[in-house]
Design a protein around this motif. Structure first.
Motif, PDB file in Angstrom:
ATOM      1  N   TYR A   6       0.879  -1.162   0.000  1.00 45.29           N
ATOM      2  CA  TYR A   6       0.000   0.000   0.000  1.00 45.29           C
ATOM      3  C   TYR A   6       0.916   1.211   0.000  1.00 45.29           C
ATOM      4  N   PRO A  33      -6.781   2.501  -0.096  1.00 35.38           N
ATOM      5  CA  PRO A  33      -6.826   1.678   1.126  1.00 35.38           C
ATOM      6  C   PRO A  33      -7.975   0.666   1.143  1.00 35.38           C
ATOM      7  N   VAL A  36      -6.874  -2.896  -0.157  1.00 34.10           N
ATOM      8  CA  VAL A  36      -5.855  -3.640   0.579  1.00 34.10           C
ATOM      9  C   VAL A  36      -6.415  -5.010   0.966  1.00 34.10           C
ATOM     10  N   LEU A  67       3.408  -1.472   4.056  1.00 34.06           N
ATOM     11  CA  LEU A  67       2.892  -0.114   3.883  1.00 34.06           C
ATOM     12  C   LEU A  67       4.061   0.816   3.636  1.00 34.06           C
ATOM     13  N   THR A  81      -5.952   0.822   7.156  1.00 33.75           N
ATOM     14  CA  THR A  81      -5.932  -0.476   6.471  1.00 33.75           C
ATOM     15  C   THR A  81      -6.865  -1.505   7.073  1.00 33.75           C
TER      16      THR A  81
END
Length: 171
Positions: A6, A33, A36, A67, A81
């Motif tokens: 991400y 997001p 994810v 991340l 997330t």
């Protein structure tokens, strides 16, 4: 191996190991997001539980999620997330040119490599370093630590890490 990152677009794209991993086809870059993968293993420095060999089933089934964001924004990004399987990495030292020799200042590449190595996917970990001139430096700097953590449970890794940190303080 399914690897996801991400990416918050908060870094220098020329130095970003996450974006390079995407360009090399090593990882899928995600910028939304909501996209994810919730069941993947999320590397989170604020987690209580360490990455370990116990995570192999999650890694094989759902992959690893790193991340890529500014450390200043990290807590906010981690909350966005909402991933289920969050893990912290044990004490390791950066091998990247920007933070070389600094404890715990790993790039996204180093964090994912460490996760694979600790979960006993050594060959996969080392192969990710292809394409990064300094990549093997991370393994060289952390070889002893990675070998101590490799194949251990989360509780064992935390105990090993605490012993290492105590020994460093007592020097």
């Amino acid at each position: 191996m399914k690897l996801f990152i991400y990416h918050e677009k908060q870094c220098d794209p020329k130095r970003c190991t996450a974006l390079k991993m995407g360009r090399l086809g090593y990882a899928k870059i995600i910028t939304n997001p909501n996209k994810v993968p919730r069941n993947s293993l999320l590397l989170n420095p604020y987690s209580e539980k360490s990455v370990s060999v116990e995570d192999r089933e999650i890694i094989e089934k759902y992959g690893i999620l790193g991340l890529d964001c500014s450390w200043k924004q990290a807590e906010i990004v981690f909350k966005k997330t909402n991933a289920r399987n969050q893990r912290v990495l044990p004490f390791l030292i950066a091998g990247n040119p920007v933070n070389y020799g600094k404890p715990c200042k790993l790039t996204t590449l180093e964090a994912i490599v460490a996760t694979l190595y600790i979960a006993n996917y050594k060959n996969e970990a080392v192969s990710l370093l292809n394409g990064f001139k300094w990549g093997n430096t991370f393994i060289d700097v952390n070889k002893e630590l990675l070998e101590q953590y490799c194949g251990k449970t989360s509780d064992e890794i935390i105990r090993i890490q605490n012993e290492i940190l105590n020994n460093m303080r007592n020097r």
